[in-house]
Motif scaffolding. Structure first.
Motif, PDB file in Angstrom:
ATOM      1  N   LEU A 273      51.562  53.794  46.737  1.00 30.61           N
ATOM      2  CA  LEU A 273      51.318  52.994  45.535  1.00 30.61           C
ATOM      3  C   LEU A 273      51.528  51.511  45.835  1.00 30.61           C
ATOM      4  O   LEU A 273      50.753  50.657  45.375  1.00 30.61           O
ATOM      5  CB  LEU A 273      52.250  53.444  44.406  1.00 30.61           C
ATOM      6  N   GLY A 274      52.560  51.219  46.620  1.00 33.57           N
ATOM      7  CA  GLY A 274      52.797  49.834  47.028  1.00 33.57           C
ATOM      8  C   GLY A 274      51.626  49.286  47.820  1.00 33.57           C
ATOM      9  O   GLY A 274      51.190  48.148  47.611  1.00 33.57           O
ATOM     10  N   PHE A 275      51.103  50.117  48.716  1.00 36.50           N
ATOM     11  CA  PHE A 275      49.931  49.695  49.483  1.00 36.50           C
ATOM     12  C   PHE A 275      48.740  49.418  48.566  1.00 36.50           C
ATOM     13  O   PHE A 275      48.025  48.429  48.739  1.00 36.50           O
ATOM     14  CB  PHE A 275      49.542  50.763  50.506  1.00 36.50           C
ATOM     15  N   ALA A 276      48.527  50.291  47.585  1.00 38.18           N
ATOM     16  CA  ALA A 276      47.416  50.124  46.645  1.00 38.18           C
ATOM     17  C   ALA A 276      47.555  48.808  45.877  1.00 38.18           C
ATOM     18  O   ALA A 276      46.567  48.083  45.673  1.00 38.18           O
ATOM     19  CB  ALA A 276      47.352  51.303  45.679  1.00 38.18           C
ATOM     20  N   PHE A 277      48.785  48.484  45.470  1.00 40.04           N
ATOM     21  CA  PHE A 277      49.021  47.214  44.767  1.00 40.04           C
ATOM     22  C   PHE A 277      48.704  46.018  45.673  1.00 40.04           C
ATOM     23  O   PHE A 277      48.097  45.032  45.236  1.00 40.04           O
ATOM     24  CB  PHE A 277      50.466  47.127  44.292  1.00 40.04           C
ATOM     25  N   LEU A 278      49.110  46.107  46.946  1.00 42.80           N
ATOM     26  CA  LEU A 278      48.847  45.012  47.875  1.00 42.80           C
ATOM     27  C   LEU A 278      47.350  44.879  48.159  1.00 42.80           C
ATOM     28  O   LEU A 278      46.825  43.763  48.251  1.00 42.80           O
ATOM     29  CB  LEU A 278      49.616  45.233  49.179  1.00 42.80           C
ATOM     30  N   ALA A 279      46.673  46.014  48.300  1.00 45.08           N
ATOM     31  CA  ALA A 279      45.228  45.973  48.519  1.00 45.08           C
ATOM     32  C   ALA A 279      44.520  45.367  47.308  1.00 45.08           C
ATOM     33  O   ALA A 279      43.574  44.579  47.450  1.00 45.08           O
ATOM     34  CB  ALA A 279      44.698  47.381  48.801  1.00 45.08           C
ATOM     35  N   ALA A 280      44.995  45.727  46.115  1.00 41.27           N
ATOM     36  CA  ALA A 280      44.413  45.187  44.884  1.00 41.27           C
ATOM     37  C   ALA A 280      44.655  43.682  44.770  1.00 41.27           C
ATOM     38  O   ALA A 280      43.765  42.924  44.360  1.00 41.27           O
ATOM     39  CB  ALA A 280      44.994  45.908  43.675  1.00 41.27           C
ATOM     40  N   SER A 281      45.847  43.249  45.154  1.00 36.98           N
ATOM     41  CA  SER A 281      46.146  41.814  45.092  1.00 36.98           C
ATOM     42  C   SER A 281      45.305  41.039  46.104  1.00 36.98           C
ATOM     43  O   SER A 281      44.861  39.916  45.829  1.00 36.98           O
ATOM     44  CB  SER A 281      47.639  41.566  45.340  1.00 36.98           C
ATOM     45  N   SER A 282      45.064  41.640  47.261  1.00 37.26           N
ATOM     46  CA  SER A 282      44.223  41.004  48.269  1.00 37.26           C
ATOM     47  C   SER A 282      42.787  40.875  47.770  1.00 37.26           C
ATOM     48  O   SER A 282      42.135  39.830  47.954  1.00 37.26           O
ATOM     49  CB  SER A 282      44.250  41.830  49.565  1.00 37.26           C
ATOM     50  N   ALA A 283      42.286  41.928  47.123  1.00 37.59           N
ATOM     51  CA  ALA A 283      40.927  41.898  46.569  1.00 37.59           C
ATOM     52  C   ALA A 283      40.819  40.849  45.458  1.00 37.59           C
ATOM     53  O   ALA A 283      39.815  40.135  45.357  1.00 37.59           O
ATOM     54  CB  ALA A 283      40.562  43.275  46.031  1.00 37.59           C
ATOM     55  N   ALA A 284      41.859  40.753  44.633  1.00 33.27           N
ATOM     56  CA  ALA A 284      41.862  39.763  43.555  1.00 33.27           C
ATOM     57  C   ALA A 284      41.896  38.351  44.110  1.00 33.27           C
ATOM     58  O   ALA A 284      41.195  37.452  43.618  1.00 33.27           O
ATOM     59  CB  ALA A 284      43.061  40.000  42.638  1.00 33.27           C
TER      60      ALA A 284
END
Length: 288
Positions: free
Chosen positions: A44-55
């Motif tokens: 889940l932490g990875f998903a949040f970081l990936a989402a922040s990178s995409a944003a």
């Protein structure tokens, strides 16, 4: 709905694909099953970081996105989300993701993930995308890291199997993205992005797609040849690769570029099916 706009800011389809490949990387390590909760929390932490990178990518590309048909409806480009709110949202995702990964996984995993974040969000988005026709090739490294991140999150070590999976995604990226670049070549020309079809020509790009597809097939054989996977993996992934090569070869004579989106869409399915086959093979080798 405002919630959907923030979700779109995260490029959910890309984040889902990255998270699934990270999950398979986790589940290929037997350590994952010793503490599933910690593994999923770090995922889940990875998903949040990936989402922040995409944003963050959309924040930097805000003006460019306004002028491209494919991206003009993105939340920032369309004005549905303000720049300030996007920055606050991205910062929250970054904090939550880093905290979860640091608490539930290990420093090695956080370092690799941070490298991927910086490479994509800053180096690729700000510099590489505009500097070289090899932008997608070099930038693809960040998108290739999730299987290794998933593995190290539960194993706290780097191993051969996840490294081969990183190589496979790295080689898959050019023939995955270049058909889309060919399909949208006029838009990239207008914005001055030196994509391969623009810098080297469509014909040269198609030839390189075939080369990468063949290299992808070769790399896909490595896990089997090293005894890391079984027959099911070999047969399933070989069929996927043979069809991918067939499409790329057929693309060489496609003067109207009718196959562009067919190849692009198949390449997305390829990645889902490849990692599904890899995990099914893992289960077969473990229990049969």
């Amino acid at each position: 709905m405002q919630l959907n706009r923030y979700l779109d800011l995260c490029k959910p389809k890309i984040v889902l694909l990255l998270t699934l490949t990270a999950l398979v990387g986790m589940m290929l390590s037997t350590n994952f099953y010793n503490d599933v909760i910690s593994g999923l929390a770090s995922l889940l932490g990875f998903a949040f970081l990936a989402a922040s990178s995409a944003a963050l990518n959309q924040i930097f590309d805000k003006e460019t996105d306004k002028n491209m048909q494919r991206t003009k409806n993105r939340p920032l480009a369309s004005g549905n989300i303000t720049l300030l709110n996007a920055l606050i949202f991205t910062s929250i995702l970054l904090f939550l993701g880093s905290s979860l990964m640091l608490y539930f996984s290990n420093i090695l995993t956080l370092l690799i993930t941070t490298f991927g974040f910086i490479f994509y969000s800053l180096i690729y988005t700000i510099y590489l995308k505009w500097a070289t026709p090899q932008n997608i090739v070099i930038g693809g490294l960040s998108g290739a890291l999730p299987p290794l991140i998933g593995w190290t999150a539960v194993a706290n070590e780097i191993s051969l199997l996840p490294l081969t999976l990183v190589l496979i995604i790295f080689l898959w990226t050019p023939p995955h993205f270049w058909p889309l670049a060919i399909d949208r070549i006029d838009e990239y020309k207008k914005e001055g992005v030196p994509m391969m079809p623009i810098a080297k020509g469509v014909a040269r790009t198609k030839i390189e797609m075939v080369i990468y597809a063949v290299l992808l097939f070769g790399a896909s054989l490595a896990p089997f040849l090293y005894g890391l996977t079984g027959i099911f993996y070999l047969v399933s992934t070989s069929l996927l690769n043979i069809y991918f090569i067939y499409l790329c070869v057929a693309y060489l004579n496609d003067q109207e570029n009718i196959l562009s989106m067919k190849i692009f869409n198949f390449s997305v399915k390829y990645m889902f099916l490849f990692f599904l086959a890899t995990y099914v093979d893992f289960l077969l080798m473990l229990y049969v």
